[in-house]
Design an enzyme around this catalytic site. Structure first.
Site, PDB file in Angstrom:
ATOM      1  CG  ASP A  93       0.117  -4.116   2.624  1.00 32.34           C
ATOM      2  OD1 ASP A  93       0.586  -3.525   1.634  1.00 32.34           O
ATOM      3  OD2 ASP A  93      -0.281  -3.531   3.649  1.00 32.34           O
ATOM      4  CG  HIS A  97      -0.587   0.236   2.508  1.00 32.43           C
ATOM      5  ND1 HIS A  97      -0.219  -0.765   3.376  1.00 32.43           N
ATOM      6  CD2 HIS A  97      -0.453   1.389   3.196  1.00 32.43           C
ATOM      7  CE1 HIS A  97       0.123  -0.232   4.536  1.00 32.43           C
ATOM      8  NE2 HIS A  97      -0.006   1.076   4.463  1.00 32.43           N
ATOM      9  CB  SER A 153       2.584   1.334   6.655  1.00 32.08           C
ATOM     10  OG  SER A 153       1.347   0.987   7.174  1.00 32.08           O
TER      11      SER A 153
HETATM   12  N1  ARG Z   1      -1.478   1.420   7.713  1.00 35.10           N
HETATM   13  C1  ARG Z   1      -0.586   2.135   8.592  1.00 35.10           C
HETATM   14  C2  ARG Z   1       0.405   2.961   7.790  1.00 35.10           C
HETATM   15  O1  ARG Z   1       0.201   3.183   6.612  1.00 35.10           O
HETATM   16  C3  ARG Z   1       0.037   1.236   9.621  1.00 35.10           C
HETATM   17  C4  ARG Z   1      -0.935   0.977  10.661  1.00 35.10           C
HETATM   18  C5  ARG Z   1      -0.462   0.050  11.715  1.00 35.10           C
HETATM   19  N2  ARG Z   1      -1.464   0.136  12.717  1.00 35.10           N
HETATM   20  C6  ARG Z   1      -1.469  -0.564  13.840  1.00 35.10           C
HETATM   21  N3  ARG Z   1      -2.406  -0.335  14.691  1.00 35.10           N
HETATM   22  N4  ARG Z   1      -0.569  -1.447  14.085  1.00 35.10           N
HETATM   23  O2  ARG Z   1       1.323   3.520   8.327  1.00 35.10           O
END
Ligand code: ARG
Length: 307
Positions: A154, A100, A255
């Protein structure tokens, strides 16, 4: 674009908003709407969230030299503000991140020519480590089975314009179950938020942080996410590993970074930070792309030439 209860992908300009439409996991297309929301958000005092990773501590300079930061050069006024995702050096010339995050580059949310990758830098607003570039769209390889409808597969590998003189992190072995017994504490690191973003979002700060979340069983993790009834937040136990407890988690901006363990001679990466439901909430551990899953391991090794 589905609304969720506050997962979230990286937003440009290093502000991470949790306003409805931008809370879509693994769909960086949502970043556009995040930005729109960001722009229309009241210009009142925004509480600034200091730090990164929930419930962790600061990382000393030079520790975890395999850590990389993906940055969008024009997003802010400094590398700290430009940071949008973590990554790790998996060969001398490749970094691994979340699909992503990579998709946001491929679809132009973060234009390729503005993308800067730092490797071996602990403090974003410093001159530590090295800066690398991404030469063209073909240097970005997203797992072929990643769709963005949910977080399955991902993971992505990005080839850098020049090799880096640093030791890559070791990749977990295909089919291995070591390090993943429930309760075992593992490491996460990154420059993401220190707590779940509020209505005004939050901004990251400068120095890398680390935390030690415990592994959560596939069953427990799958069940808690299933209870949300949100298809984009589905946990696929064979492709994902969960870790975290209340107040010990990764968060937006982390992420693409690693879930990893110390081993003889360095560190071994077992997961890639992917998504969560908020950050550090009881019952909702962070969810990581599982590198020992054969279909994932094979892709990463082939795309990076990692041994
Ligand atoms: N999707 C998030 C990002 O783009 C990461 C989220 C991780 N969240 C969590 N509660 N561990 O940075």
């Amino acid at each position: 674009m589905r609304q969720t209860t506050g997962t979230g992908v990286a937003a440009a300009g290093n502000r991470y908003f949790r306003l409805g439409a931008c809370a879509v996991v693994a769909l960086v297309l949502a970043v556009g709407s995040c930005l729109a929301a960001a722009v229309s958000a009241p210009a009142a005092e925004e509480p600034t969230l200091e730090g990164q990773v929930v419930g962790g501590g600061l990382v000393a300079n030079g520790k975890y030299r395999f850590m990389a930061s993906l940055q969008n050069e024009r997003a802010g006024t400094s590398p700290r503000e430009d940071h949008f995702c973590g990554a790790t050096l998996v060969s001398r010339q490749h970094v691994m991140t979340a699909a992503h995050c990579a998709r946001a580059i491929k679809n132009g949310t973060f234009p390729l020519r503005q993308v800067r990758v730092t490797v071996g830098r602990t403090v974003l607003n410093s001159r530590q480590g090295v800066i690398r570039r991404v030469t063209g769209p073909r240097a970005i390889r997203i797992h072929p089975r990643y769709t963005g409808r949910n977080a399955a597969f991902d993971v992505a590998v990005i080839r850098l314009n020049k090799p880096v003189k640093a030791k890559p992190i070791q990749l977990d072995r295909s089919g291995s179950n070591a390090f993943k017994s429930p309760g075992r504490r593992v490491l996460v690191a990154g420059w993401g938020l220190r707590q779940e973003p509020g209505v005004f979002g939050g901004s990251t700060v400068d120095r890398m942080r680390e935390a030690r979340p415990p592994i959560v069983s596939d069953r427990k993790c799958r069940r808690s996410y299933a209870s949300l009834g949100e298809p984009s937040l589905r946990v696929f136990p064979r492709l994902m590993v969960c870790a975290g407890r209340e107040k010990v988690d990764t968060c937006q901006g982390d992420s693409g970074g690693p879930l990893f363990v110390p081993v003889r001679g360095g560190y071994r990466q077992i997961g890639v930070t992917s998504f969560g439901n908020g950050c550090g909430r009881a019952g909702y551990p962070g969810v990581y792309t599982e590198l020992s899953a054969p279909s994932i391991n094979k892709f990463v090794r082939q795309a990076s030439g990692a041994s």
